[in-house]
Design an enzyme around this catalytic site. Sequence first.
Site, mmCIF file in Angstrom:
data_model
loop_
_atom_site.group_PDB
_atom_site.id
_atom_site.type_symbol
_atom_site.label_atom_id
_atom_site.label_comp_id
_atom_site.label_asym_id
_atom_site.label_seq_id
_atom_site.Cartn_x
_atom_site.Cartn_y
_atom_site.Cartn_z
ATOM 1 N N ASP A 24 0.755 -1.132 -0.123
ATOM 2 C CA ASP A 24 0.177 0.012 -0.093
ATOM 3 C C ASP A 24 0.870 1.453 0.121
ATOM 4 O OD1 ASP A 24 -2.479 1.351 0.692
ATOM 5 O OD2 ASP A 24 -1.485 1.974 2.450
ATOM 6 N N ARG A 73 2.274 2.082 -3.341
ATOM 7 C CA ARG A 73 1.473 2.210 -4.406
ATOM 8 C C ARG A 73 0.851 3.742 -4.179
ATOM 9 N NH1 ARG A 73 -4.107 1.508 -4.721
ATOM 10 N NH2 ARG A 73 -4.111 1.002 -2.702
ATOM 11 N N ASP A 125 10.472 9.634 9.396
ATOM 12 C CA ASP A 125 9.061 10.149 10.038
ATOM 13 C C ASP A 125 8.631 10.988 9.088
ATOM 14 O OD1 ASP A 125 7.393 11.675 11.428
ATOM 15 O OD2 ASP A 125 8.358 10.978 13.203
ATOM 16 N N HIS A 126 7.551 10.640 8.466
ATOM 17 C CA HIS A 126 7.042 11.323 7.288
ATOM 18 C C HIS A 126 6.759 12.897 7.538
ATOM 19 C CE1 HIS A 126 2.840 10.025 7.827
ATOM 20 N NE2 HIS A 126 2.675 11.052 7.076
ATOM 21 N N HIS A 167 5.460 11.386 15.285
ATOM 22 C CA HIS A 167 5.190 12.560 14.585
ATOM 23 C C HIS A 167 4.790 13.740 15.611
ATOM 24 C CE1 HIS A 167 4.618 9.922 11.256
ATOM 25 N NE2 HIS A 167 3.405 9.425 11.591
ATOM 26 N N LYS A 193 -8.475 9.650 15.730
ATOM 27 C CA LYS A 193 -9.255 9.269 14.596
ATOM 28 C C LYS A 193 -10.566 9.460 14.481
ATOM 29 C CE LYS A 193 -5.751 6.407 12.678
ATOM 30 N NZ LYS A 193 -5.069 6.820 11.549
ATOM 31 N N LYS A 207 -9.620 16.856 9.226
ATOM 32 C CA LYS A 207 -8.364 16.456 9.098
ATOM 33 C C LYS A 207 -7.374 17.783 9.046
ATOM 34 C CE LYS A 207 -4.721 14.504 7.411
ATOM 35 N NZ LYS A 207 -3.793 13.749 8.240
HETATM 36 N N1 LIG Z 1 0.386 2.231 4.299
HETATM 37 C C1 LIG Z 1 0.725 3.532 4.750
HETATM 38 O O1 LIG Z 1 -0.059 4.566 4.750
HETATM 39 C C2 LIG Z 1 1.889 3.396 5.724
HETATM 40 C C3 LIG Z 1 2.639 2.692 5.867
HETATM 41 N N2 LIG Z 1 3.645 2.490 6.882
HETATM 42 C C4 LIG Z 1 4.771 1.370 7.188
HETATM 43 O O2 LIG Z 1 5.393 1.009 5.867
HETATM 44 C C5 LIG Z 1 5.618 -0.495 5.829
HETATM 45 C C6 LIG Z 1 4.675 -1.077 4.862
HETATM 46 O O3 LIG Z 1 3.535 -0.845 4.963
HETATM 47 P P1 LIG Z 1 2.196 -0.980 3.810
HETATM 48 O O4 LIG Z 1 2.861 -0.664 2.562
HETATM 49 O O5 LIG Z 1 0.936 -0.706 4.190
HETATM 50 O O6 LIG Z 1 2.032 -2.804 4.125
HETATM 51 P P2 LIG Z 1 1.433 -3.864 3.079
HETATM 52 O O7 LIG Z 1 1.227 -5.075 3.871
HETATM 53 O O8 LIG Z 1 0.495 -3.326 2.237
HETATM 54 O O9 LIG Z 1 2.665 -4.228 1.995
HETATM 55 C C7 LIG Z 1 3.629 -5.213 2.607
HETATM 56 C C8 LIG Z 1 4.693 -5.286 1.391
HETATM 57 O O10 LIG Z 1 5.714 -6.224 2.110
HETATM 58 C C9 LIG Z 1 5.795 -7.380 1.308
HETATM 59 N N3 LIG Z 1 6.577 -8.645 1.871
HETATM 60 C C10 LIG Z 1 5.666 -9.030 3.008
HETATM 61 N N4 LIG Z 1 6.120 -10.246 3.645
HETATM 62 C C11 LIG Z 1 7.291 -10.534 2.755
HETATM 63 C C12 LIG Z 1 8.384 -11.292 2.688
HETATM 64 N N5 LIG Z 1 8.563 -12.511 3.643
HETATM 65 N N6 LIG Z 1 9.240 -11.264 1.750
HETATM 66 C C13 LIG Z 1 9.186 -10.072 0.840
HETATM 67 N N7 LIG Z 1 8.155 -9.182 0.785
HETATM 68 C C14 LIG Z 1 7.176 -9.461 2.082
HETATM 69 C C15 LIG Z 1 4.553 -7.658 0.303
HETATM 70 O O11 LIG Z 1 4.692 -8.084 -0.481
HETATM 71 P P3 LIG Z 1 4.009 -9.706 -1.067
HETATM 72 O O12 LIG Z 1 2.653 -9.826 -0.344
HETATM 73 O O13 LIG Z 1 3.916 -9.750 -2.500
HETATM 74 O O14 LIG Z 1 4.945 -10.610 -0.584
HETATM 75 C C16 LIG Z 1 4.016 -6.091 0.471
HETATM 76 O O15 LIG Z 1 4.669 -5.431 -0.640
HETATM 77 C C17 LIG Z 1 4.892 -0.880 7.525
HETATM 78 O O16 LIG Z 1 6.096 -0.897 8.181
HETATM 79 C C18 LIG Z 1 4.019 0.383 7.655
HETATM 80 O O17 LIG Z 1 3.942 0.283 9.230
HETATM 81 C C19 LIG Z 1 3.995 3.741 7.451
HETATM 82 C C20 LIG Z 1 3.310 4.993 7.334
HETATM 83 C C21 LIG Z 1 2.051 4.730 6.504
HETATM 84 O O1 LIG Z 2 1.844 7.711 10.129
HETATM 85 C C1 LIG Z 2 0.793 7.849 10.204
HETATM 86 O O2 LIG Z 2 0.216 8.831 9.709
HETATM 87 C C2 LIG Z 2 -0.958 8.873 9.090
HETATM 88 C C3 LIG Z 2 -1.305 10.463 8.966
HETATM 89 O O3 LIG Z 2 -0.556 10.997 8.034
HETATM 90 P P1 LIG Z 2 -0.707 12.308 7.307
HETATM 91 O O4 LIG Z 2 0.167 12.766 6.560
HETATM 92 O O5 LIG Z 2 -2.063 12.019 6.561
HETATM 93 O O6 LIG Z 2 -1.400 13.339 8.360
HETATM 94 C C4 LIG Z 2 -2.202 8.127 10.053
HETATM 95 O O7 LIG Z 2 -3.217 8.122 9.437
HETATM 96 C C5 LIG Z 2 -1.532 6.800 10.220
HETATM 97 O O8 LIG Z 2 -2.217 6.060 11.283
HETATM 98 C C6 LIG Z 2 -0.113 6.804 10.871
HETATM 99 O O9 LIG Z 2 0.408 5.501 10.858
#
Ligand SMILES: NC(=O)C1=CN([C@@H]2O[C@H](COP(=O)(O)OP(=O)(O)OC[C@H]3O[C@@H](n4cnc5c(N)ncnc54)[C@H](OP(=O)(O)O)[C@@H]3O)[C@@H](O)[C@H]2O)C=CC1
Ligand SMILES: O=C1O[C@H](COP(=O)(O)O)[C@@H](O)[C@H](O)[C@H]1O
Length: 516
Positions: free
Chosen positions: A25, A28, A190-191, A253, A354, A359
């Site tokens: 996620d 993407r 830390d975005h 944050h 939340k 926002k």
């Molecule tokens: N999504 C967000 O908005 C935010 C996310 N984060 C952090 O970013 C990180 C990723 O989050 P997010 O993208 O949401 O997570 P997702 O669950 O959407 O994606 C996880 C990714 O890890 C891959 N993956 C999982 N296990 C394995 C493995 N054993 N080997 C290789 N690839 C693996 C998956 O690919 P596949 O399934 O194809 O293996 C997938 O591409 C986390 O630490 C999350 O806390 C931080 C801030 C915001």
């Molecule tokens: O790191 C995180 O931030 C988002 C909020 O980020 P923003 O840039 O949209 O303000 C939050 O929704 C999420 O729970 C948290 O993991």
Amino acid sequence: MIDNQNLEVLQTPGAVFHLFGATGDLARRKLFPAIYSLYHEGKLSEDFAVVGVARRPRTNEEFRDDLYQSIQQFCRYKIKDENEWARFIEHFEYKSLDINDVNGFRELRQQTESLEERFNIPGNRLFYLALAPELFGSVSSNLQKGGMLDSKGWHRLVIEKPFGYDLESAEQLNKQIRQVFEEEEIFRIDHYLGKEMVQNIEVIRFANAFFEPLWNNKHIANVQITLSETVGVEDRGGYYDHAGALRDMGQNHMLQLLTMIAMEPPSRLHAEDVRDEKVKVLRSLRPFRSAEEVRDNVVRGQYVAGSLRGKKLPGYREEDKVNPNSNTETYFAARVFVDNFRWAGVPFYIRTGKHLPVKTTEVVIEFKSMPATVYLGQKHNLEPNLLVIRVNPMEGIYVKLNAKRPGTESDIHPFAMDFCQSCLIGINSPEAYERLIHDAARGDSTYFTRWDEVAAAWSFVDYIAEVWKQGAGDLRQYPAGSWGPKEAHKLLEQDGFHWWPVNGQEEDDVVWEVSI
Ligand SMILES: NC(=O)C1=CN([C@@H]2O[C@H](COP(=O)(O)OP(=O)(O)OC[C@H]3O[C@@H](n4cnc5c(N)ncnc54)[C@H](OP(=O)(O)O)[C@@H]3O)[C@@H](O)[C@H]2O)C=CC1
Ligand SMILES: O=C1O[C@H](COP(=O)(O)O)[C@@H](O)[C@H](O)[C@H]1O
């Protein structure tokens, strides 16, 4: 209007970016769009390549299609020039591997070397871990075992949050990573630090002569930091129910924003000087020492069913992947103190939640009132002066002043002098991830958190979390769509303050246009 023509364009040095978690996620929604924006703006030199890494099988073509969709949906620039797109996308390849299998890393090494040869890249390698934190340690060690760190150039590890669950787990994680990477090679994201207006706090403070002399406990009454979200936990219930608002937003944050407001001016703007000042603030946070202190200064809440702008919202315990008896907080507010000479006695009120009504990310600096008033007996409304820093979704600052209403003798009302950066035509601020990826590729770690900052933040937060775990500190309910538990207002009322309205001016405010 800001002159956009002469903006500096610093290009990244040639490098291969390895994006672990490329089917996820975050990649993407944020990472692919950020890379495209950098390329589109000429900040990425042509000698780069990106390898997307994840488990599921994908051909290069499928992966490139994913990128196209992601950019069209989430990027602030849409793809319009097919030639530019063709030049951009040829730099991308995909590799399917399991993080725990070292053989996959050996194959990745060959793929990387061939990209380096093709694009004339001098062995610089950046590893971006958009993965669950449990995998960070295995990636680091398999990068080493698989020969990915044997090239001549630099190697950098960019790590997503959360960095640990508490101090102990963060220390373990750090130890694992440090077995392979030096601290200077680790870029902890830390975005919020990549947000335009968070970085602007430094400039507002250190480039304006009229703020710095007032920036202390002699003139500032309190500071309010609000990070409110309209969204609930969405599809992240599994993660969030384990984390809660304190760990998800507070440890990182919110405390980082606080450090930007409270830090001393660094001697130079070098990464280590800035981070030295920030960590001093974290170490000066007055720790809570008893359950009573936590109860008196920290409020936690969880949303129950409610509604927002006419839309009905379920309660937290009804969300997908959330324990129906969960005691996880989706809101917290706290009154904290920075015990140093500058800030002694000034409360910092912080809150996040939340399913709140708007926002917004805003910082309000409330100044102390005038020592006396000469307007006794006349119609007036002498409100305290405020400096409001708007981080998101609007970007800008406004200063709230008292002035005479035109045409009256001395009918005094608050007025806002408003600089709305995001309202200016031609301003399309970079997304936080653009700035951070660009910085990491250039080796600038100013806006990444150093280990001692992370550790100090966990030390502060852990005590609160422990008190809550023991059952102390009541979990208050608040309807989704409301401003959270009313106890959060009492935190300020006991000091004679109140939360200032966020994300907008009161009706009778007049906006004085400011041109820059
Ligand atoms: N999504 C967000 O908005 C935010 C996310 N984060 C952090 O970013 C990180 C990723 O989050 P997010 O993208 O949401 O997570 P997702 O669950 O959407 O994606 C996880 C990714 O890890 C891959 N993956 C999982 N296990 C394995 C493995 N054993 N080997 C290789 N690839 C693996 C998956 O690919 P596949 O399934 O194809 O293996 C997938 O591409 C986390 O630490 C999350 O806390 C931080 C801030 C915001
Ligand atoms: O790191 C995180 O931030 C988002 C909020 O980020 P923003 O840039 O949209 O303000 C939050 O929704 C999420 O729970 C948290 O993991």
